[in-house]
Design a protein around this motif. Structure first.
Motif, PDB file in Angstrom:
ATOM      1  N   ARG A  93       0.817  -1.212   0.000  1.00 24.63           N
ATOM      2  CA  ARG A  93       0.000   0.000   0.000  1.00 24.63           C
ATOM      3  C   ARG A  93       0.850   1.261   0.000  1.00 24.63           C
ATOM      4  O   ARG A  93       0.496   2.251   0.600  1.00 24.63           O
ATOM      5  CB  ARG A  93      -0.929  -0.007   1.213  1.00 24.63           C
ATOM      6  N   GLN A  94       1.936   1.234  -0.703  1.00 20.75           N
ATOM      7  CA  GLN A  94       2.805   2.395  -0.744  1.00 20.75           C
ATOM      8  C   GLN A  94       2.208   3.476  -1.640  1.00 20.75           C
ATOM      9  O   GLN A  94       1.586   3.189  -2.645  1.00 20.75           O
ATOM     10  CB  GLN A  94       4.177   2.004  -1.262  1.00 20.75           C
ATOM     11  N   VAL A  95       2.402   4.699  -1.255  1.00 23.61           N
ATOM     12  CA  VAL A  95       1.981   5.853  -2.046  1.00 23.61           C
ATOM     13  C   VAL A  95       3.243   6.640  -2.379  1.00 23.61           C
ATOM     14  O   VAL A  95       3.998   6.998  -1.476  1.00 23.61           O
ATOM     15  CB  VAL A  95       0.973   6.735  -1.263  1.00 23.61           C
ATOM     16  N   SER A  96       3.486   6.872  -3.647  1.00 25.72           N
ATOM     17  CA  SER A  96       4.701   7.576  -4.058  1.00 25.72           C
ATOM     18  C   SER A  96       4.709   8.990  -3.492  1.00 25.72           C
ATOM     19  O   SER A  96       3.663   9.542  -3.130  1.00 25.72           O
ATOM     20  CB  SER A  96       4.794   7.624  -5.581  1.00 25.72           C
ATOM     21  N   PHE A  97       5.890   9.590  -3.458  1.00 24.23           N
ATOM     22  CA  PHE A  97       6.012  10.946  -2.936  1.00 24.23           C
ATOM     23  C   PHE A  97       5.175  11.921  -3.764  1.00 24.23           C
ATOM     24  O   PHE A  97       4.522  12.806  -3.223  1.00 24.23           O
ATOM     25  CB  PHE A  97       7.476  11.380  -2.881  1.00 24.23           C
ATOM     26  N   GLY A  98       5.190  11.777  -5.071  1.00 25.44           N
ATOM     27  CA  GLY A  98       4.400  12.663  -5.932  1.00 25.44           C
ATOM     28  C   GLY A  98       2.911  12.569  -5.658  1.00 25.44           C
ATOM     29  O   GLY A  98       2.211  13.583  -5.588  1.00 25.44           O
ATOM     30  N   ARG A  99       2.421  11.363  -5.475  1.00 27.28           N
ATOM     31  CA  ARG A  99       0.996  11.180  -5.178  1.00 27.28           C
ATOM     32  C   ARG A  99       0.670  11.667  -3.766  1.00 27.28           C
ATOM     33  O   ARG A  99      -0.409  12.191  -3.521  1.00 27.28           O
ATOM     34  CB  ARG A  99       0.605   9.735  -5.387  1.00 27.28           C
ATOM     35  N   PHE A 100       1.607  11.486  -2.845  1.00 26.74           N
ATOM     36  CA  PHE A 100       1.429  12.016  -1.491  1.00 26.74           C
ATOM     37  C   PHE A 100       1.308  13.534  -1.542  1.00 26.74           C
ATOM     38  O   PHE A 100       0.418  14.120  -0.937  1.00 26.74           O
ATOM     39  CB  PHE A 100       2.624  11.592  -0.625  1.00 26.74           C
ATOM     40  N   ARG A 101       2.184  14.166  -2.303  1.00 26.91           N
ATOM     41  CA  ARG A 101       2.163  15.620  -2.438  1.00 26.91           C
ATOM     42  C   ARG A 101       0.823  16.093  -3.018  1.00 26.91           C
ATOM     43  O   ARG A 101       0.299  17.119  -2.615  1.00 26.91           O
ATOM     44  CB  ARG A 101       3.322  16.067  -3.322  1.00 26.91           C
ATOM     45  N   ASP A 102       0.261  15.329  -3.956  1.00 31.79           N
ATOM     46  CA  ASP A 102      -1.034  15.677  -4.548  1.00 31.79           C
ATOM     47  C   ASP A 102      -2.170  15.647  -3.528  1.00 31.79           C
ATOM     48  O   ASP A 102      -3.201  16.271  -3.732  1.00 31.79           O
ATOM     49  CB  ASP A 102      -1.375  14.737  -5.705  1.00 31.79           C
TER      50      ASP A 102
END
Length: 127
Positions: free
Chosen positions: A57-66
């Motif tokens: 269930r990892q969320v990339s840094f870019g998607r986290f920033r979004d």
């Protein structure tokens, strides 16, 4: 040739700079290719392990920033990490020191429960 991740790849390995303590996420394939620390430029960061292994269930840094406009994410950051938002992408600890967004992402991805909450926020938005 510089490292290029595949479209479905996500950073899953944590590294820490031995000089300044900055932590970040990298792709597993980058572990042998790491350059200097992005914060202090010192020695190569060392491998600290994988983030919440096996959760998927990892969320990339870019998607986290979004997701930073999501009130539930801001609440999670405040409650779980004790950080207060300063503006769109800046947070401060109890002493008023700014905390890098990468460190917040690292901390949330390093705890399976928090990681699941961020993942659910991401999936709700993606649907």
């Amino acid at each position: 040739m510089p490292f290029q991740p595949l479209p479905d790849d996500q950073p899953s390995c944590t590294v820490e700079c031995p000089a300044c303590g900055h932590r970040g996420l990298v792709y597993e394939q980058q572990l042998g290719l790491l350059g200097p620390c992005p914060v202090c430029g010192a020695a190569r960061p060392r491998y600290m392990g994988s983030v919440a292994p096996g959760s998927g269930r990892q969320v990339s840094f870019g998607r986290f920033r979004d997701l930073l406009d999501e009130p539930r994410l801001l609440s999670l950051i405040e409650e779980a990490l004790g950080l207060c938002p300063l503006d769109a992408e800046c947070f401060a600890d109890a002493q008023g020191r700014e905390v890098p967004l990468e460190d917040i992402h690292y901390a949330l991805q390093g705890n399976a429960g928090w990681q699941g909450q961020v993942y659910n926020l991401h999936m709700n938005r993606a649907r």
